[in-house]
Design a protein around this motif. Structure first.
Motif, PDB file in Angstrom:
ATOM      1  N   THR A   1      -8.540 -20.285 -11.136  1.00 44.96           N
ATOM      2  CA  THR A   1      -8.101 -20.209  -9.739  1.00 44.96           C
ATOM      3  C   THR A   1      -6.948 -19.231  -9.532  1.00 44.96           C
TER       4      THR A   1
ATOM      5  N   ILE B   1      -6.747 -17.125  -6.335  1.00 42.09           N
ATOM      6  CA  ILE B   1      -6.260 -17.747  -5.101  1.00 42.09           C
ATOM      7  C   ILE B   1      -4.753 -17.533  -4.979  1.00 42.09           C
TER       8      ILE B   1
ATOM      9  N   VAL C   1      -4.540 -25.034  -3.643  1.00 37.82           N
ATOM     10  CA  VAL C   1      -5.292 -24.000  -4.362  1.00 37.82           C
ATOM     11  C   VAL C   1      -6.717 -24.463  -4.653  1.00 37.82           C
ATOM     12  N   ASP C   2      -6.877 -25.688  -5.083  1.00 38.88           N
ATOM     13  CA  ASP C   2      -8.210 -26.187  -5.420  1.00 38.88           C
ATOM     14  C   ASP C   2      -9.110 -26.247  -4.186  1.00 38.88           C
TER      15      ASP C   2
ATOM     16  N   ASP D   1     -10.180 -22.672  -3.405  1.00 35.64           N
ATOM     17  CA  ASP D   1     -11.182 -22.266  -4.398  1.00 35.64           C
ATOM     18  C   ASP D   1     -12.535 -22.891  -4.082  1.00 35.64           C
TER      19      ASP D   1
ATOM     20  N   ARG E   1     -15.981 -20.757  -3.208  1.00 33.07           N
ATOM     21  CA  ARG E   1     -17.218 -20.929  -3.972  1.00 33.07           C
ATOM     22  C   ARG E   1     -18.340 -21.503  -3.112  1.00 33.07           C
TER      23      ARG E   1
END
Length: 275
Positions: A155, A158, A247-248, A251, A255
């Motif tokens: 990641t 990002i 961030v997750d 991401d 995706r």
């Protein structure tokens, strides 16, 4: 900025050792001679270039395909320069192992720079585009018919976009994974052979022409599969996720839109290799 003024891209704002070596004249020669060959051989199409912001830095995020001889950049870059000219470079992040000997100088002149956050951020702050393949080799050696966006949990891209204050422009490509038969990434094989001590997490097994079965090396010659690249709408991270984005979550969003686009391209693809 003139299209031959290498220094004007920003000696003060882009890494002195890497990005300032970009040579638009040299890049144009590569496009002139290699671009048409790549386009004809792979019957390459690049769609959606109008989605790229007309000014300012942007982080292009793409899946990676084709193993060791991945054609991703050579498909995308000529199409980009055809549309936008050479006043604005595309810098591609690559592993430092590629920059050994004279090859390193040629790569720098063509806009390929060592993959680290400092290089990326300097280029982005200078208004350039930076192309990153977060999945790296792990992605480019995925099994042939596994049309899945998988960055192996990486990641960092990002954080680069957030800290640079630039949009993320996702793009997807299909076709190069049919240039030979990618059987397995070989994670289990690399682990069994203890290659993790050498920081090698995969040992890919492929089948193609002219060597037949190949365990990473020698690389087979890519078949003339049809390759289609689709540029998607930019994602403004702060606008969608706030000043302190997760961030997750970002991401996952990147995706998600990439997977939907890749699925759509796959559904329109009638035959392997032929497209």
């Amino acid at each position: 900025m003139g299209d031959r003024d290498v220094g004007s891209i920003g000696k003060d704002s882009i890494g002195k050792e890497d990005a300032t070596k970009w040579d638009p004249g040299f890049t144009e020669q590569i496009k002139k001679w290699a671009g048409p060959v790549i386009k004809r051989y792979f019957r390459a199409e690049v769609r959606g270039l109008a989605a790229i912001p007309p000014a300012g830095g942007a982080l292009l995020v793409s899946n990676h395909s084709g193993g060791m001889l991945t054609p991703d950049v050579m498909v995308f870059a000529p199409a980009f320069y055809d549309k936008f000219g050479f006043d604005r470079p595309v810098f591609t992040l690559a592993h430092s192992a590629l920059f050994i000997g004279p090859m390193g100088d040629w790569l720098h002149r063509a806009g390929v720079i060592e993959a680290n956050r400092e290089n990326a951020e300097k280029a982005l702050h200078a208004g350039a585009l930076v192309l990153v393949f977060p999945g790296g080799d792990y992605d480019s050696y995925r099994p042939t018919f596994e049309n899945k966006i998988d960055f192996a949990g990486r990641t960092g891209y990002i954080r680069t976009a957030i800290e640079s204050g630039v949009p993320i422009v996702p793009m997807v490509s299909i076709g190069a994974q049919e240039s030979q038969l990618f059987l397995t990434r070989g994670n289990w094989l690399a682990k069994r052979l203890g290659l993790e001590r050498l920081r090698a997490e995969i040992l890919p097994v492929t089948f193609g022409f002219p060597f037949g079965l190949s365990v990473f090396f020698p690389p087979n010659i890519p078949l003339p599969t049809k390759i289609v690249t689709q540029v998607l709408d930019p994602i403004d991270v702060v606008d969608e996720f706030g000043e302190d984005p997760d961030v997750d979550a970002v991401d996952a969003r990147v995706r998600e839109v990439m997977q939907a686009a890749l699925d759509e391209l796959a559904n329109k693809r009638r035959f392997p290799i032929l497209g």
